[in-house]
Design a protein around this motif. Structure first.
Motif, short mmCIF file in Angstrom:
data_model
loop_
_atom_site.label_atom_id
_atom_site.label_comp_id
_atom_site.label_asym_id
_atom_site.label_seq_id
_atom_site.Cartn_x
_atom_site.Cartn_y
_atom_site.Cartn_z
N ASP A 96 -17.66 -11.85 -11.24
CA ASP A 96 -18.08 -10.31 -10.93
C ASP A 96 -17.75 -9.32 -11.07
O ASP A 96 -17.54 -8.59 -11.09
CB ASP A 96 -19.59 -10.35 -11.14
CG ASP A 96 -20.96 -11.51 -11.39
OD1 ASP A 96 -20.92 -11.00 -12.88
OD2 ASP A 96 -20.79 -12.98 -11.05
N TYR A 97 -17.15 -9.85 -9.63
CA TYR A 97 -16.09 -8.76 -8.59
C TYR A 97 -14.84 -9.64 -7.94
O TYR A 97 -15.34 -10.90 -7.92
CB TYR A 97 -17.46 -8.56 -7.74
CG TYR A 97 -18.04 -7.56 -7.60
CD1 TYR A 97 -18.36 -6.13 -8.05
CD2 TYR A 97 -19.37 -8.25 -8.07
CE1 TYR A 97 -19.45 -5.53 -8.49
CE2 TYR A 97 -20.78 -7.19 -8.32
CZ TYR A 97 -20.48 -5.97 -8.78
OH TYR A 97 -21.51 -5.45 -8.64
N ILE A 98 -13.99 -9.02 -8.50
CA ILE A 98 -12.90 -9.35 -7.14
C ILE A 98 -12.87 -7.95 -6.47
O ILE A 98 -12.25 -7.14 -6.53
CB ILE A 98 -11.54 -8.88 -8.71
CG1 ILE A 98 -11.47 -10.34 -9.41
CG2 ILE A 98 -10.32 -9.96 -7.39
CD1 ILE A 98 -10.62 -10.18 -10.16
N LEU A 99 -12.50 -8.62 -5.25
CA LEU A 99 -12.17 -7.78 -3.92
C LEU A 99 -11.05 -7.58 -2.82
O LEU A 99 -10.45 -8.92 -2.86
CB LEU A 99 -13.34 -8.17 -2.62
CG LEU A 99 -14.76 -8.44 -3.35
CD1 LEU A 99 -15.61 -8.66 -2.59
CD2 LEU A 99 -15.22 -6.40 -3.42
N ILE A 100 -9.68 -6.83 -3.08
CA ILE A 100 -8.77 -7.59 -2.88
C ILE A 100 -8.98 -6.29 -1.32
O ILE A 100 -9.23 -5.51 -1.16
CB ILE A 100 -7.88 -6.32 -3.78
CG1 ILE A 100 -8.13 -7.07 -5.29
CG2 ILE A 100 -6.52 -7.20 -3.02
CD1 ILE A 100 -6.66 -6.58 -6.22
N ASP A 101 -8.43 -7.13 -0.33
CA ASP A 101 -8.28 -6.34 0.63
C ASP A 101 -6.94 -5.92 1.12
O ASP A 101 -5.38 -6.32 0.90
CB ASP A 101 -8.36 -7.67 2.09
CG ASP A 101 -7.61 -7.01 3.42
OD1 ASP A 101 -8.30 -6.15 3.87
OD2 ASP A 101 -7.91 -7.87 4.38
N ALA A 102 -5.90 -4.35 0.99
CA ALA A 102 -5.00 -4.30 1.45
C ALA A 102 -4.37 -3.70 2.41
O ALA A 102 -5.45 -3.59 3.34
CB ALA A 102 -4.89 -2.98 0.94
N PRO A 103 -3.30 -4.02 2.47
CA PRO A 103 -2.76 -3.44 4.30
C PRO A 103 -2.79 -2.57 4.25
O PRO A 103 -2.92 -1.18 3.19
CB PRO A 103 -1.26 -4.22 3.66
CG PRO A 103 -1.25 -3.50 2.27
CD PRO A 103 -2.27 -4.08 1.63
N PRO A 104 -2.57 -2.19 5.87
CA PRO A 104 -2.62 -0.73 6.01
C PRO A 104 -1.46 0.02 5.86
O PRO A 104 -0.48 0.20 7.04
CB PRO A 104 -2.63 -0.73 7.79
CG PRO A 104 -2.27 -1.81 8.20
CD PRO A 104 -2.05 -2.87 7.04
N THR A 105 -0.72 0.13 4.76
CA THR A 105 0.09 0.66 4.37
C THR A 105 0.02 1.88 3.41
O THR A 105 -1.37 1.84 2.39
CB THR A 105 1.22 0.04 4.60
OG1 THR A 105 1.60 -0.87 2.64
CG2 THR A 105 2.07 -0.70 5.07
N LEU A 106 1.04 2.98 3.23
CA LEU A 106 0.51 3.08 1.40
C LEU A 106 2.00 3.54 0.88
O LEU A 106 2.91 4.19 0.74
CB LEU A 106 0.64 5.21 2.22
CG LEU A 106 -0.96 5.79 2.86
CD1 LEU A 106 -0.88 6.63 2.61
CD2 LEU A 106 -2.17 5.14 1.76
N GLY A 107 2.87 2.42 0.86
CA GLY A 107 4.02 2.02 -0.43
C GLY A 107 3.49 1.59 -2.11
O GLY A 107 2.37 1.71 -1.95
N GLY A 108 4.40 0.85 -1.88
CA GLY A 108 4.38 0.44 -3.89
C GLY A 108 3.77 -1.33 -3.64
O GLY A 108 3.18 -0.80 -4.82
N TRP A 109 3.13 -1.68 -2.42
CA TRP A 109 2.43 -2.88 -2.49
C TRP A 109 0.64 -2.35 -2.52
O TRP A 109 -0.01 -2.64 -3.57
CB TRP A 109 2.57 -3.51 -1.42
CG TRP A 109 1.83 -5.01 -1.81
CD1 TRP A 109 0.63 -5.40 -0.49
CD2 TRP A 109 0.85 -6.01 -2.94
NE1 TRP A 109 0.10 -6.42 -0.55
CE2 TRP A 109 0.00 -7.08 -2.57
CE3 TRP A 109 2.11 -6.04 -4.13
CZ2 TRP A 109 -0.28 -7.72 -3.06
CZ3 TRP A 109 1.10 -7.16 -5.29
CH2 TRP A 109 0.01 -7.89 -4.22
#
Length: 327
Positions: free
Chosen positions: A193-206
């Protein structure tokens, strides 16, 4: 009082973009998932993850599964509570009967550590069955899923090698869409139902990769003097991403690490309410030692001590996220 202009400088959203932008034709032809041939009516009856739908002519369809929604938790400010919020909202959704897949996109491994012991997480990180190797080799992520100790809750663990993922992506074709392509079969299966993604504290390409794969972004903001710092950069970056990922929506801002005794909390809430076209979730999360004890025991606080203040608040936040996600 707080002057929001000191912290939230949205900037000129029409200025020249700093990031490479692919054509709309690429997005339409290669990157967007096909739209369903029917729409769910406003009077549809929901039962779990199933909804009675109607086609464009109004004719009733048989019960169908709702499309998997991808929500990422992102903020370029470290210490905002992204991983803790992602882990506890994910667990809360699973307890509400939703099937959830968590993806640990950060080299710090905090999301993985919320469900597994240090030794287990290090074993995942040092092996080849983790997100880094899947993205590096552009593999189907379905083969990298592991089960957490909790029902309805799976995970794709991270690796400390994610620190070099920007370099790995640099020479790849259509690199902004690699994560989205790797999620293709999982999305097509509609198993979650849901996919939750934890992103790193950056603003780059990843992080751009993560946002391009997401339908919605939740921004945790710490209720401290430095919590609002850089939020304008975050919104400016989101505007840039939307040029190549027009489906992306800001689902809302959730305030974390709240101490209601302090006047600064009230000023923070007032400042965030002044943002145009940005939802501020009604449920916020207060400072609670139960969160730290839960992390020490490799559990989400909702599972560790469900009667704790923060556990109740995260459960209410999960319900609020579902409510807005289904609108």
């Amino acid at each position: 009082g707080i002057n929001p202009n000191n912290y939230i400088d949205i900037g000129d959203r029409d200025k020249e973009k700093k990031y490479e932008v692919f054509s709309r034709e690429c997005i339409i032809n290669d990157c967007k998932y096909p739209e369903p041939s029917f729409t769910c009516s406003s009077s549809s009856i929901t039962n779990g993850s199933s909804t009675v739908c109607a086609d464009q002519t109004g004719s009733k369809k048989s019960t169908c599964e709702m499309k998997t929604q991808v929500i990422c938790f992102a903020n370029n400010k470290g210490g905002s509570g992204k991983s803790t919020t992602c882990a506890n909202v994910g667990y809360g959704l699973s307890q509400l009967g939703k099937k959830v897949l968590l993806i640990d996109g950060d080299m710090q491994l905090n999301l993985s550590l919320s469900f597994f012991s240090d030794d287990e997480v290090l074993e995942f990180a040092q092996g080849t069955d983790n997100l880094y190797h899947a993205i590096r080799n552009q593999k189907d992520l379905k083969n990298y899923i592991i089960h957490t100790p909790y029902e309805n809750l799976d995970m794709i663990p991270s690796s400390t090698l994610m620190s070099s993922i920007e370099y790995e992506l640099f020479t790849k074709w259509q690199r902004e869409y690699i994560l989205k392509r790797c999620l293709g079969k999982i999305m097509d299966s509609e198993e979650y139902d849901y996919i939750l993604i934890d992103a790193p504290p950056t603003l780059g390409g990843w992080v751009m990769n993560i946002l391009c794969a997401a339908d919605k972004v939740v921004i945790p903001v710490e209720a401290t003097p430095w919590g609002l710092f850089g939020l304008g950069n975050m919104f400016e970056f989101l505007d840039q991403v939307k040029q190549i990922a027009p489906q992306l929506e800001v689902h809302g801002i959730v305030v974390t690490k709240v101490d209601t005794r302090k006047n600064y909390f009230k000023q923070t809430m007032e400042t965030l309410k002044e943002l145009d076209n940005t939802r501020l979730f009604e449920n916020y999360v207060r400072v609670d030692s139960a969160v730290e004890w839960a992390q020490d025991n490799s559990k989400p606080v909702v599972a560790y001590k469900k009667t704790s203040r923060s556990a109740v608040e995260y459960t209410q936040l999960a319900k609020e996220i579902i409510e807005y996600a289904n609108r």
